[in-house]
Enzyme design. Structure first.
Site, short mmCIF file in Angstrom:
data_model
loop_
_atom_site.label_atom_id
_atom_site.label_comp_id
_atom_site.label_asym_id
_atom_site.label_seq_id
_atom_site.Cartn_x
_atom_site.Cartn_y
_atom_site.Cartn_z
CG HIS A 111 -25.73 -23.17 -43.82
ND1 HIS A 111 -25.82 -22.64 -42.56
CD2 HIS A 111 -26.65 -24.17 -43.87
CE1 HIS A 111 -26.74 -23.29 -41.87
NE2 HIS A 111 -27.28 -24.21 -42.64
CG ASP A 138 -30.30 -22.31 -41.35
OD1 ASP A 138 -30.75 -21.55 -40.47
OD2 ASP A 138 -30.07 -23.52 -41.15
CG ASN A 170 -31.54 -23.71 -37.25
OD1 ASN A 170 -31.65 -23.74 -38.47
ND2 ASN A 170 -30.61 -24.42 -36.62
CG HIS A 171 -27.50 -21.81 -38.52
ND1 HIS A 171 -26.22 -21.96 -38.05
CD2 HIS A 171 -28.01 -23.07 -38.58
CE1 HIS A 171 -25.94 -23.24 -37.86
NE2 HIS A 171 -27.01 -23.94 -38.18
CG HIS A 407 -33.85 -27.42 -39.96
ND1 HIS A 407 -32.90 -26.60 -39.39
CD2 HIS A 407 -34.34 -28.18 -38.94
CE1 HIS A 407 -32.83 -26.85 -38.09
NE2 HIS A 407 -33.69 -27.80 -37.81
CD GLU A 595 -8.40 -13.70 -20.15
OE1 GLU A 595 -9.12 -12.77 -19.78
OE2 GLU A 595 -8.44 -14.17 -21.31
CG ASN A 626 -4.85 -17.19 -35.26
OD1 ASN A 626 -4.40 -17.37 -34.13
ND2 ASN A 626 -5.84 -16.34 -35.50
#
Length: 649
Positions: A111, A138, A170-171, A407, A595, A626
């Protein structure tokens, strides 16, 4: 969401800002990703790569990233292009063999924690033909160095294609990346070529292998298994068709001259039947696909529309236009099947495609549980929960003795379950907070017995006591619980008022716990949790109005003129990606203040409610963390995370 989407089945559509023209074939993609026109200036002081890459070159890249240097976009695209070409010839299931002089190292989720990967290499050695590695998915999201991790792993993969094995997690999914930070990371680091890099990574992720098997006895997958997992099917899957595991294919077949409108109608019916007939696997997203073409309609300000007829035109036409631009109303455009979400060579989808997709979702998204059986993983929204009986059956059917998966964060970095037949390995230390968990990796020899090496990347972590470490994790869980409480704020107030017939604003702790459980149905010990959720009580009574006010979804000292906007949007938290795309009318990936203002004015007219310009401006400015004058997807999502006011007093 209620007023923008024509049907409730469409409310989970994720932003498609990276949609590609799928008519392109691989040769055209290679031309698109070509790095040769990108010049490396003489002023560039970062690392250089030569191709084909060598061990020495990748080692220097590791050292450069350690010192926070950035690789030039030309080299990034060239490295990714070589990786893409290699991955396309690899099987879905990698076969690995352990021997006496070659122990295998298995790593779990990283990660974006580059410091953890560097620590693993320091303790265990760099990948080589004598030191093979399996990285179990991941690699990206959440951490700040996801791209560097990918470039390092891809570099070693190119040097040692038989000894470095990468499983998809899954990432490794561009839709998930949009939500959890990797998209923003790449665009922030490579402002000119970032989108091209992301498109190429989207291709690469779809070609990552799905599993690794060691000596025909140990199965390694990212998430897990289900009662229908079949490795023979997984081995045959055209894995690259599933660019995102969050988009299931449709078991339909249509002639070439059938319009997309008719196809979408049939798809929606098929999705309903599938949902009723088999609810074992749930998709995280809307089951249809949006048009493949971007529509560059000019912006239209409501203030420029004549007052007479403004409501007649703007509410109906503008809502239709927004639906069309957001991809909800397929009747506005006729596109062929080649513009669908899957790769062009995938052709029409069949029931086989759906079955294969379910196999992939289960492998990437599932979690083990102590109870027997297999049932939908509704917490994650995809895959399943499976019990020890399923483990025994699936491992027995394939003559396997152990399942290694990742996971899930584990406090010690690893954890056995299901009679030690399932082993979770997690390699990102300090995942929730500093000190929340250790990372770990596995070393496995020919006896196939796992040996664990634990670590924490930060020295400060080692000084924390067990109680302190558990405390970090508890605080993370309590934040998630406060989010649920805020979502049901209005229902909770109504429930508390039933116990307060005299409108005193206070109820007993017992009544507070009873009413809270009745609304949320979470089965939690609310009276025990009271001290962590309610800042103060008097004589055993809870001031529920004061407690509700302590839940905030913006910066602690920020005052928003109209809190009803916030509560309305937070109740649609799971749909925020879709709302972002609706507001982002020019598909730039950023929401301008104009928008944002136009959308809320449109909604206020449609709902016949007054929302002041000041309230809209306050909210837009508060989300723009920011202060660059626009709102990106991560700022938009981050704005709706709860902050405990009591922690700031």
């Amino acid at each position: 969401m209620d007023h923008f989407t024509p049907a409730s089945s469409e409310r989970n559509l994720i932003s498609h800002i990276f949609r590609e023209n799928e008519i392109c074939r691989d040769t055209e993609w290679e031309r698109y990703f070509c790095y040769k026109s990108i010049e490396v200036p003489d002023s560039y002081t970062g690392p250089h790569l030569t191709f084909p890459v060598t061990f020495c070159g990748v080692s220097k890249l590791v050292e450069a990233f350690k010192h926070k240097q950035q690789l030039h976009a030309r080299y990034v695209l060239q490295l990714l292009g070589e990786t893409w070409r290699l991955l396309r010839i690899l099987p879905n299931i990698s076969q690995v063999s352990a021997c006496h002089n070659k122990q295998i190292t298995i790593c779990g989720d990283l990660h974006g924690h580059l410091e953890d990967l560097l620590l693993i290499f320091y303790k265990n050695g760099l990948p080589s033909s004598e030191k093979p590695y399996v990285f179990n998915g991941d690699f990206v999201d959440r951490g700040k160095n996801s791209l560097e991790i990918l470039l390092i792993l891809f570099g070693f993969l190119l040097v040692y294609p038989n000894d470095v094995h990468l499983n998809r997690g899954n990432h490794e999914d561009h839709i998930v990346n949009l939500r959890y930070g990797f998209t923003k990371e790449v665009l922030g680091k490579y402002r000119v070529h970032g989108k091209k890099i992301l498109k190429l990574l989207q291709k690469i992720f779809s070609w990552l292998p799905l599993a690794t098997v060691i000596d025909n006895k140990v199965l390694i997958v990212h998430g897990g298994i289900s009662d229908t997992t079949d490795l023979d099917v997984i081995a045959r899957v055209d894995r690259h068709k599933y660019v995102s595991a969050l988009r299931p294919p449709k078991p339909t077949h249509h002639p070439e001259n059938v319009s997309m409108t008719q196809r979408m109608n049939n798809r929606n019916r098929g999705a309903d039947e599938q949902e009723l007939g088999r609810r074992r696997v749930y998709s995280l997203t809307y089951l249809g696909s949006a048009p493949g073409h971007r529509h560059q309609a000019p912006r239209r300000s409501l203030h420029n529309t004549p007052v007479s007829g403004q409501l007649n035109w703007s509410l109906e036409e503008e809502l239709k236009r927004r639906r069309r631009l957001a991809g909800f109303d397929q009747s506005y455009v006729e596109v062929k099947m080649s513009d669908s979400d899957s790769d062009p060579e995938s052709g029409e989808t069949t029931q086989t495609d759906v079955d294969e997709w379910k196999q992939i979702v289960d492998v990437l998204w599932s979690d083990p549980v102590p109870q027997n059986g297999c049932f939908p993983n509704e917490v994650r929204g995809g895959g399943c929960y499976w019990g020890p009986d399923v483990t025994e059956e699936v491992l027995g059917r394939h003559s396997l003795q152990l399942l290694i998966r990742s996971h899930e964060c584990k406090q010690d970095g690893y954890e056995f379950c299901h009679n030690r037949r399932v082993l979770t390995i997690f390699s990102a230390s300090n995942y929730y907070e500093v000190g929340s968990n250790r990372g770990a990796y596995i070393r496995m020899g020919p006896d196939l017995v796992p040996h664990f090496i634990q670590y924490q990347a930060s020295r400060t972590c080692r000084e924390l006591t067990l109680t302190q470490s558990v405390g970090w994790t508890e605080r993370s869980a309590l934040r998630a619980l406060r989010e649920q409480l805020f979502v049901h704020k209005s229902d909770l107030i109504n429930a508390y008022q039933e116990f307060d017939p005299n409108n005193k604003g206070v109820i007993s702790l017992k009544d507070w716990a009873s009413a809270t459980e009745r609304v949320l149905n979470l089965g939690l010990p609310w009276r025990v949790l009271r001290s962590q959720l309610v800042s103060s009580t008097q004589d055993g009574m809870v001031d529920y109005n004061q407690w509700i006010r302590e839940l905030s979804i913006t910066e602690p000292k920020l005052e928003i003129s109209d809190n009803s906007i916030l509560e309305t949007m937070y109740k649609n938290h799971s749909n925020l990606e879709t709302i972002f795309r609706i507001i982002d009318t020019d598909h730039s990936g950023l929401i301008s203040f104009e928008e944002f203002h136009q959308t809320w004015k449109l909604l206020s007219s449609h709902l016949k409610t007054e929302i002041s310009d000041k309230a809209i401006a306050d909210l837009a400015q508060s989300i723009d963390f920011n202060k660059d004058g626009s709102i990106d997807i991560n700022e938009f999502m981050e704005a709706f995370r709860l902050v405990d006011l009591s922690a700031h007093t």
